[in-house]
Design a protein around this motif. Structure first.
Motif, PDB file in Angstrom:
ATOM      1  N   TRP A 523       1.072  -1.238  -0.159  1.00  0.00           N
ATOM      2  CA  TRP A 523       0.000  -0.670  -0.155  1.00  0.00           C
ATOM      3  C   TRP A 523       0.951   1.378   0.109  1.00  0.00           C
ATOM      4  CZ3 TRP A 523      -4.197  -1.411  -1.818  1.00  0.00           C
ATOM      5  CH2 TRP A 523      -5.124  -2.037  -1.267  1.00  0.00           C
ATOM      6  N   PHE A 558      -6.355   1.416  -6.754  1.00  0.00           N
ATOM      7  CA  PHE A 558      -6.506   1.204  -5.473  1.00  0.00           C
ATOM      8  C   PHE A 558      -7.517   0.083  -5.389  1.00  0.00           C
ATOM      9  CE2 PHE A 558      -8.800   2.690  -1.804  1.00  0.00           C
ATOM     10  CZ  PHE A 558      -7.361   2.128  -0.973  1.00  0.00           C
ATOM     11  N   VAL A 802      -0.693   6.103   1.466  1.00  0.00           N
ATOM     12  CA  VAL A 802      -1.553   5.928   0.766  1.00  0.00           C
ATOM     13  C   VAL A 802      -3.119   6.868   0.757  1.00  0.00           C
ATOM     14  CG1 VAL A 802      -3.062   3.532   1.311  1.00  0.00           C
ATOM     15  CG2 VAL A 802      -2.832   3.679  -1.182  1.00  0.00           C
TER      16      VAL A 802
END
Length: 959
Positions: A523, A558, A802
């Motif tokens: 991430w 994502f 993130v």
């Protein structure tokens, strides 16, 4: 007593730490603002303006004799060229409804002419009026002053008429009064407010009310009338609306009446200042925005025009074969016809059709252009005068002068550009080092060391810079710039000293690396990749053009990653996995839906199909959203058992206000259709009332109530189940009494549920000032945020890089999905008048601000929820605060990097062909976003939102 004392001490420490963070972030923001100002000053320079005024010398250089006595000069704002020429087979409302100009040019070719009039970008009214009256070129930075026109301080033909004792009458767009008030006859000055784009008749009716009585008088030499109806219809409805047909028919009839009432001593000139694009907006340099109209007509039998052949009236390809002239050509044309000196800064050439013999006008113009060039240090001796004065050589000289000025007009000041970039880089380094030292800030009060050091060094910088300016008096450096430089350098030293006092360079480099990876995992790498790729977008004009699609790709990447991670994570229970997959799917689904709402920019061409428009189905969709969105938010609150107390009140209130918002746009749509023949004033009163009610409740009453209101919790008193029947020890023994058990419902999300109510308040205001599909997109943003918060909690991404990066990307995604692009024409100026009929500061400006930056306002307000969502009350609120500061500084650092990259590449491409069309608007957006994000995060998210929630919960549940 000891518990109360400990609670007071804890609250006092929280307050001190809180204000320490606030002041440090404010100083960071000030340093970034200074860097933006310096870069802007170096990059967006206004052109050099000569204050020289042209004069006629009766013995050496006399003016030529005027060929006309009176002039009626009419500007029909946004009169695109294809609005006035015949277009066979077209059913568009803007075609074939203004035929009089073309018909006169055809039937009286020696008394009239119709030409394509080419504007110079930027195509905003103020800049076009400057070009049309001075003959000079506008600069990009002038576009920002369209709402604050300053008096023109350079030579122009109105000044020349005034100096020659000519009487100028004016009526219409009040921009003229702002620029030329002292030259207009006070007796015949009738300005009207020009920026209410929802009002399509007031200005035009005002022009028509005054022009005919003035024409009957004899004490005027020039009548200037500026109509705005065509432009306002374009902004409000778009060009292809039935109101456009009615307005063009009205203009056609009124021009016919004016011609009938004209005497044979008068010249009529009808022009457009710019065109409009397919959305009805303007400001850029697309073909439809640049091509407007020039028409001239007179009844004077002695005045013969010289048509260049019928080929200019060929109607094929929407006027592509019509002869075109530059707008700056109007200035020498009018000046020579009126017998006044050509304004000193003029770069245009007389229009051929307006002169039977062009030789003398061309010589006069070339002499004036040469005088202007010789008076300018950057233009002097760069191009020699033609050896022989033929019309062809004169045109060649004028054309080369014009093109040369276009390339050199705005000089870039590299010292300010470099200084701006360096200061922004330092701000990035400092905020990065500060964010990574937050644990030590909590212990050692490093925040206050920053505050004291910055204040002391800034004051020292002011004193030293002022002293240097007084002693040396440096040229090309104003006192303001000198003091600004001193403050900036002082702030840099002030930030640098505490860091270097406590830490080494190696520690700083380590923290920079650690920032990008936190605890390095997939991430973190994804967040870092998004940052790098977003920064590299600005290295290519093609990537900047398609930034909206790239942002969507990042978000979908994502979303797919979270879906796969939840699916394959063995530590998540089955029920949590099902719920997590549902949140991930919701995030992906909504992201895909909102990406289908887009406003195309011209450079995307046929590869982009615009969907952002107000139609019947968008109104229906808005009504559906007003019903579904509160239900979906309610379902998220119930997941954490937080739908109590203030929760139902806020969410039901949200439903009511969203319904009012949907009715507002329903009235707007019905009013636009004009199907029921209901007076527009009826709809206007309804719409103004609804908009004002929604805005006042959402921004004032709801936020005040939120700051005083209860939390989303409820105490549930339930008695435990009775035990199995037992035999009493003796007949006199009573059965045991069952005491009720108290349970606090919503305890596990006490911070997040209460804080999200604040997000709801501002979201309602943003949805009000957004057009229907924009409001739908903002509703999608709220669902994405809630789904993302659940994913963060499930995958334990609270402290991962993130998370704030995705919040930033969501802000950009919904900037585009709410009908915006990094271009001037995409600004929705018309929403400024949703709550007022005239420009009222700050209401009009607030509407435009909420509309333009609404998505970023919402994501900045929501950012603390990364830390606050689904956590119970803590007896260490300072720890929660420090985590929120880390998240906030991460987003600021991300936006600082984006802005820094944009600044560097914009400076690098400063001579690029697309610099003013692509790179400059994008750098301006980044600069504004950096300021907006800092302000919202510091004063709304942190000061107003986080401070209230942490303080209130700590006061009630602190131990």
């Amino acid at each position: 007593m000891q518990v109360e004392a400990r609670t007071r001490i804890r609250q006092q420490k929280l307050r001190i730490t809180f204000f320490g963070y606030i002041f440090v972030l404010i100083f960071f923001a000030i340093l970034q603002v200074i860097s933006i100002v310096f870069f802007k000053q170096g990059f967006l320079l206004s052109r050099d303006v000569s204050s020289t005024i042209s004069y006629c010398n009766d013995t050496i250089d006399p003016c030529i004799q005027p060929t006309i006595e009176k002039t009626i000069f009419l500007v029909i704002d946004a009169l695109r060229f294809d609005f006035v020429i015949p277009v066979e087979g077209s059913d568009k409302h803007y075609h074939n409804n203004f035929p009089i100009l073309y018909d006169l040019a055809q039937t009286n070719p020696k008394k009239s002419t119709l030409l394509k009039f080419i504007a110079d970008p930027p195509t905003t009214t103020l800049q076009r009026l400057k070009g049309l009256t001075t003959g000079s070129l506008p600069t990009f930075i002038d576009a920002g002053s369209n709402f604050d026109g300053d008096e023109i301080d350079e030579d122009n033909w109105l000044l020349q008429l005034y100096n020659h004792n000519k009487s100028i009458a004016f009526m219409g767009d009040d921009t003229w009064e702002a620029l030329f008030k002292k030259y207009i006859n006070p007796k015949y000055n009738f300005p009207y407010p020009s920026l209410n784009v929802w009002d399509i008749d007031t200005v035009d009716n005002g022009v028509l009310e005054h022009i005919y009585p003035i024409m009957e008088q004899n004490d005027w030499d020039m009548i200037i009338g500026h109509f705005l109806g065509v432009d306002h219809i374009g902004h409000r409805y778009g060009p292809n609306h039935h109101s456009m047909k009615d307005k063009l028919n009205q203009m056609n009839d009124e021009i016919s009446k004016i011609i009938d009432k004209m005497d044979d001593k008068t010249l009529l000139v009808v022009i457009g200042d710019h065109g409009m694009d397919y959305t009805g907006n303007h400001g850029g340099d697309s073909k439809d925005e640049l091509e407007t109209t020039f028409f001239a007509y007179t009844k004077n039998k002695k005045f013969n025009m010289s048509p260049k052949g019928k080929e200019k009236y060929d109607i094929s390809n929407l006027g592509s074969n019509y002869r075109s002239v530059n707008q700056v050509d109007l200035v020498p044309t009018l000046s020579l016809l009126l017998g006044i000196p050509i304004p000193h800064n003029n770069l245009g050439f007389p229009i051929d059709e307006m002169f039977k013999d062009l030789k003398i006008p061309s010589v006069k113009t070339i002499e004036q252009i040469n005088r202007f060039r010789q008076s300018s240090p950057i233009l002097k001796d760069t191009l020699g005068m033609p050896e022989t004065f033929t019309i062809e050589s004169s045109k060649s000289y004028q054309y080369q002068s014009l093109e040369h000025c276009k390339t050199l007009w705005a000089r870039f000041d590299m010292k300010f550009i470099v200084l701006g970039v360096i200061l922004l880089f330092f701000s990035f380094v400092f905020i990065l080092a500060y964010s990574r030292s937050i644990p030590s800030v909590r212990v050692s009060t490093m925040s206050f060391e920053f505050i004291g050091s910055v204040i002391a060094m800034s004051l020292l910088g002011i004193v030293l810079s002022f002293s240097v300016y007084i002693v040396l008096m440096p040229q090309n450096l104003t006192l303001k710039n000198c003091i600004g430089s001193g403050v900036a350098i002082g702030m840099v030293i002030g930030f640098w000293a505490p860091i270097m006092d406590r830490f080494s360079i190696l520690w700083l480099l380590h923290q920079i690396v650690d920032f990008f990876v936190y605890s390095f995992n997939t991430w973190s790498f994804m967040g870092l990749a998004f940052i790098v790729l977003h920064c590299l977008i600005f290295a290519s004009n093609s990537y900047v053009i398609w930034e909206d699609k790239m942002i969507h790709f990042f978000i979908m990447t994502f979303g797919v990653g979270t879906f796969v991670s939840i699916l394959k994570n063995p530590t998540i229970s089955t029920n949590e996995k099902i719920l997590g997959l549902n949140h991930s799917f919701t995030f992906l689904f909504v992201s895909r839906l909102v990406s289908m709402i887009n406003l195309c920019r011209e450079e995307q061409g046929g590869l982009c199909k615009p969907t952002f428009e107000t139609t019947w189905w968008s109104i229906v969709l808005l009504h559906v959203v007003s019903f579904l969105l509160p239900l979906m938010i309610k379902s998220f609150f119930k997941l954490s058992n937080s739908f109590h107390s203030a929760g139902p009140l806020w969410i039901n209130g949200m439903k009511f206000l969203l319904m009012l918002n949907a009715f507002y746009w329903t009235f707007e749509y019905v009013d636009n259709l004009n199907y029921f023949q209901i007076p527009s004033t009826v709809f206007k009163s309804f719409k103004l009332s609804i908009a004002r009610i929604v805005l006042v409740i959402s921004l004032i009453l709801a936020n005040y109530s939120w700051s005083r209101g209860p939390l989303c919790v409820k105490i549930d008193l339930s008695r435990p189940a009775p035990p199995e029947q037992t035999i009493p020890a003796s007949p006199d023994e009573d059965a045991p009494e069952l005491k009720p058990k108290a349970t606090i419902l919503g305890y596990g999300n006490i911070y997040g549920s209460s804080y999200f109510l604040l997000v709801i308040n501002f979201s309602i205001a943003v949805m009000l000032v957004s057009k229907p599909l924009g409001a739908v997109a903002i509703a999608g943003l709220l669902i994405q945020i809630l789904s993302f918060l659940e994913i963060i909690d499930l995958l334990n991404l609270r402290r991962n890089l993130v998370s704030p990066i995705i919040f930033g990307l969501l802000g950009y995604q919904h900037f585009f999905s709410s009908g915006h692009q990094a271009t001037i024409p995409s600004i929705h100026w018309d929403v400024g008048f949703m709550t007022t009929e005239n420009i009222i500061f700050p209401i009009t400006h607030l509407n435009i601000f909420l509309n333009t930056f609404g998505s970023f306002i919402i994501i900045c307000l929501s950012l603390p929820l990364i830390t606050l969502w689904k956590i119970p009350p803590t007896n260490k609120p300072i720890t929660a605060l420090s985590q929120i500061i880390t998240v906030i500084t991460s987003l600021i650092t991300y936006q600082t990097l984006i802005s820094l990259s944009s600044f560097i590449f914009t400076a690098h491409f400063r001579r690029h062909l697309m610099v003013w069309k692509i790179f400059a608007p994008r750098f301006m957006l980044n600069g504004l976003l950096l300021v907006v994000i800092n302000v919202i995060l510091i004063f709304l998210s942190l000061w107003f939102g986080t401070g209230k929630v942490l303080t209130q919960v700590n006061r009630i549940f602190g131990k």
